[in-house]
Design a protein around this motif. Sequence first.
Motif, PDB file in Angstrom:
ATOM      1  N   ARG A  75       0.864  -1.191   0.000  1.00 28.71           N
ATOM      2  CA  ARG A  75       0.000   0.000   0.000  1.00 28.71           C
ATOM      3  C   ARG A  75       0.893   1.231   0.000  1.00 28.71           C
ATOM      4  O   ARG A  75       1.711   1.420   0.899  1.00 28.71           O
ATOM      5  CB  ARG A  75      -0.907  -0.007   1.222  1.00 28.71           C
ATOM      6  CG  ARG A  75      -1.821  -1.226   1.243  1.00 28.71           C
ATOM      7  CD  ARG A  75      -2.336  -1.517   2.605  1.00 28.71           C
ATOM      8  NE  ARG A  75      -1.172  -1.783   3.480  1.00 28.71           N
ATOM      9  CZ  ARG A  75      -1.245  -1.915   4.779  1.00 28.71           C
ATOM     10  NH1 ARG A  75      -2.376  -1.794   5.403  1.00 28.71           N
ATOM     11  NH2 ARG A  75      -0.158  -2.154   5.502  1.00 28.71           N
ATOM     12  N   LEU A  76       0.744   2.058  -1.033  1.00 28.05           N
ATOM     13  CA  LEU A  76       1.604   3.220  -1.231  1.00 28.05           C
ATOM     14  C   LEU A  76       0.785   4.503  -1.209  1.00 28.05           C
ATOM     15  O   LEU A  76      -0.348   4.519  -1.691  1.00 28.05           O
ATOM     16  CB  LEU A  76       2.323   3.126  -2.579  1.00 28.05           C
ATOM     17  CG  LEU A  76       3.044   1.823  -2.890  1.00 28.05           C
ATOM     18  CD1 LEU A  76       3.486   1.797  -4.337  1.00 28.05           C
ATOM     19  CD2 LEU A  76       4.227   1.651  -1.962  1.00 28.05           C
ATOM     20  N   PHE A  77       1.381   5.560  -0.690  1.00 30.17           N
ATOM     21  CA  PHE A  77       0.781   6.885  -0.786  1.00 30.17           C
ATOM     22  C   PHE A  77       1.793   7.776  -1.487  1.00 30.17           C
ATOM     23  O   PHE A  77       2.945   7.889  -1.053  1.00 30.17           O
ATOM     24  CB  PHE A  77       0.458   7.466   0.596  1.00 30.17           C
ATOM     25  CG  PHE A  77      -0.299   8.756   0.511  1.00 30.17           C
ATOM     26  CD1 PHE A  77      -1.681   8.757   0.561  1.00 30.17           C
ATOM     27  CD2 PHE A  77       0.369   9.960   0.357  1.00 30.17           C
ATOM     28  CE1 PHE A  77      -2.388   9.944   0.459  1.00 30.17           C
ATOM     29  CE2 PHE A  77      -0.324  11.152   0.253  1.00 30.17           C
ATOM     30  CZ  PHE A  77      -1.708  11.146   0.306  1.00 30.17           C
ATOM     31  N   TRP A  78       1.365   8.397  -2.589  1.00 37.09           N
ATOM     32  CA  TRP A  78       2.232   9.234  -3.409  1.00 37.09           C
ATOM     33  C   TRP A  78       1.783  10.690  -3.359  1.00 37.09           C
ATOM     34  O   TRP A  78       0.583  10.972  -3.321  1.00 37.09           O
ATOM     35  CB  TRP A  78       2.148   8.799  -4.874  1.00 37.09           C
ATOM     36  CG  TRP A  78       2.892   7.569  -5.237  1.00 37.09           C
ATOM     37  CD1 TRP A  78       2.485   6.284  -5.050  1.00 37.09           C
ATOM     38  CD2 TRP A  78       4.151   7.504  -5.901  1.00 37.09           C
ATOM     39  NE1 TRP A  78       3.429   5.425  -5.542  1.00 37.09           N
ATOM     40  CE2 TRP A  78       4.450   6.153  -6.080  1.00 37.09           C
ATOM     41  CE3 TRP A  78       5.045   8.471  -6.364  1.00 37.09           C
ATOM     42  CZ2 TRP A  78       5.624   5.730  -6.700  1.00 37.09           C
ATOM     43  CZ3 TRP A  78       6.203   8.054  -6.979  1.00 37.09           C
ATOM     44  CH2 TRP A  78       6.491   6.691  -7.139  1.00 37.09           C
ATOM     45  N   ASP A  79       2.743  11.593  -3.425  1.00 34.40           N
ATOM     46  CA  ASP A  79       2.498  13.001  -3.722  1.00 34.40           C
ATOM     47  C   ASP A  79       3.781  13.565  -4.317  1.00 34.40           C
ATOM     48  O   ASP A  79       4.606  14.155  -3.624  1.00 34.40           O
ATOM     49  CB  ASP A  79       2.079  13.788  -2.472  1.00 34.40           C
ATOM     50  CG  ASP A  79       1.734  15.239  -2.821  1.00 34.40           C
ATOM     51  OD1 ASP A  79       1.356  15.508  -3.984  1.00 34.40           O
ATOM     52  OD2 ASP A  79       1.861  16.107  -1.942  1.00 34.40           O
ATOM     53  N   VAL A  80       3.957  13.341  -5.629  1.00 32.35           N
ATOM     54  CA  VAL A  80       5.194  13.739  -6.308  1.00 32.35           C
ATOM     55  C   VAL A  80       4.884  14.355  -7.664  1.00 32.35           C
ATOM     56  O   VAL A  80       4.182  13.761  -8.476  1.00 32.35           O
ATOM     57  CB  VAL A  80       6.147  12.527  -6.500  1.00 32.35           C
ATOM     58  CG1 VAL A  80       7.378  12.927  -7.302  1.00 32.35           C
ATOM     59  CG2 VAL A  80       6.546  11.926  -5.169  1.00 32.35           C
ATOM     60  N   LYS A  81       5.423  15.549  -7.877  1.00 34.51           N
ATOM     61  CA  LYS A  81       5.428  16.182  -9.196  1.00 34.51           C
ATOM     62  C   LYS A  81       6.864  16.296  -9.704  1.00 34.51           C
ATOM     63  O   LYS A  81       7.129  16.073 -10.865  1.00 34.51           O
ATOM     64  CB  LYS A  81       4.777  17.567  -9.134  1.00 34.51           C
ATOM     65  CG  LYS A  81       3.287  17.533  -8.860  1.00 34.51           C
ATOM     66  CD  LYS A  81       2.648  18.904  -8.887  1.00 34.51           C
ATOM     67  CE  LYS A  81       3.001  19.810  -7.760  1.00 34.51           C
ATOM     68  NZ  LYS A  81       2.738  19.388  -6.400  1.00 34.51           N
ATOM     69  N   ASN A  82       7.788  16.652  -8.806  1.00 38.21           N
ATOM     70  CA  ASN A  82       9.196  16.799  -9.149  1.00 38.21           C
ATOM     71  C   ASN A  82       9.988  15.651  -8.509  1.00 38.21           C
ATOM     72  O   ASN A  82      10.272  15.684  -7.317  1.00 38.21           O
ATOM     73  CB  ASN A  82       9.715  18.151  -8.636  1.00 38.21           C
ATOM     74  CG  ASN A  82      11.177  18.360  -8.946  1.00 38.21           C
ATOM     75  OD1 ASN A  82      11.866  17.473  -9.442  1.00 38.21           O
ATOM     76  ND2 ASN A  82      11.671  19.547  -8.633  1.00 38.21           N
ATOM     77  N   PRO A  83      10.358  14.641  -9.301  1.00 33.39           N
ATOM     78  CA  PRO A  83      11.057  13.471  -8.753  1.00 33.39           C
ATOM     79  C   PRO A  83      12.363  13.809  -8.040  1.00 33.39           C
ATOM     80  O   PRO A  83      12.772  13.081  -7.133  1.00 33.39           O
ATOM     81  CB  PRO A  83      11.329  12.594  -9.969  1.00 33.39           C
ATOM     82  CG  PRO A  83      10.393  13.062 -11.014  1.00 33.39           C
ATOM     83  CD  PRO A  83      10.116  14.506 -10.737  1.00 33.39           C
ATOM     84  N   ASP A  84      13.032  14.911  -8.416  1.00 36.97           N
ATOM     85  CA  ASP A  84      14.290  15.280  -7.767  1.00 36.97           C
ATOM     86  C   ASP A  84      14.107  15.580  -6.284  1.00 36.97           C
ATOM     87  O   ASP A  84      15.062  15.540  -5.517  1.00 36.97           O
ATOM     88  CB  ASP A  84      14.919  16.494  -8.452  1.00 36.97           C
ATOM     89  CG  ASP A  84      15.423  16.173  -9.845  1.00 36.97           C
ATOM     90  OD1 ASP A  84      15.693  14.983 -10.119  1.00 36.97           O
ATOM     91  OD2 ASP A  84      15.524  17.102 -10.666  1.00 36.97           O
ATOM     92  N   LYS A  85      12.882  15.871  -5.879  1.00 37.52           N
ATOM     93  CA  LYS A  85      12.601  16.212  -4.484  1.00 37.52           C
ATOM     94  C   LYS A  85      11.828  15.104  -3.763  1.00 37.52           C
ATOM     95  O   LYS A  85      11.231  15.336  -2.724  1.00 37.52           O
ATOM     96  CB  LYS A  85      11.836  17.529  -4.413  1.00 37.52           C
ATOM     97  CG  LYS A  85      12.670  18.707  -4.902  1.00 37.52           C
ATOM     98  CD  LYS A  85      11.978  20.005  -4.688  1.00 37.52           C
ATOM     99  CE  LYS A  85      12.913  21.146  -5.010  1.00 37.52           C
ATOM    100  NZ  LYS A  85      12.495  22.368  -4.331  1.00 37.52           N
ATOM    101  N   ALA A  86      11.854  13.899  -4.330  1.00 36.81           N
ATOM    102  CA  ALA A  86      11.085  12.785  -3.753  1.00 36.81           C
ATOM    103  C   ALA A  86      11.845  12.099  -2.630  1.00 36.81           C
ATOM    104  O   ALA A  86      13.038  11.815  -2.741  1.00 36.81           O
ATOM    105  CB  ALA A  86      10.745  11.765  -4.833  1.00 36.81           C
TER     106      ALA A  86
END
Length: 121
Positions: A75-86
């Motif tokens: 189970r994953l929760f994502w909030d990413v637009k800019n992968p460099d800041k993930a």
Amino acid sequence: MALISIDRERGLLTAEFQGLDKLWTFSSRLEIPLAHVRGATHDPGIAREPKGVKVGGTHFPGLITAGRFRRDGERLFWDVKNPDKAIVIQLADAEHYDRLILEVDDPRATVRLIEQSITRG
């Protein structure tokens, strides 16, 4: 983008979502007991991994991944637009998620904050 804070007194890691991220993730905040946080890493390459099945949220490949996903039983929760800041926050004994993949303003400082908070017990 998520703002990460640690409340040592209450034993919580809080991720608060800003602006339109509240809409994309269908959530304004997550509160995770520090006892469930195993660690955190800065991982820009995570965005290239398969996301799995979207359970609730938004996914426009190359633009935004936000909300709840399931992949191989995880189970994953994502909030990413800019992968460099993930960053990736690994959870144990979590009620809702196994990993949080979040975009933060300063990935290295955020990882350091999380790691220091969980090693102090």
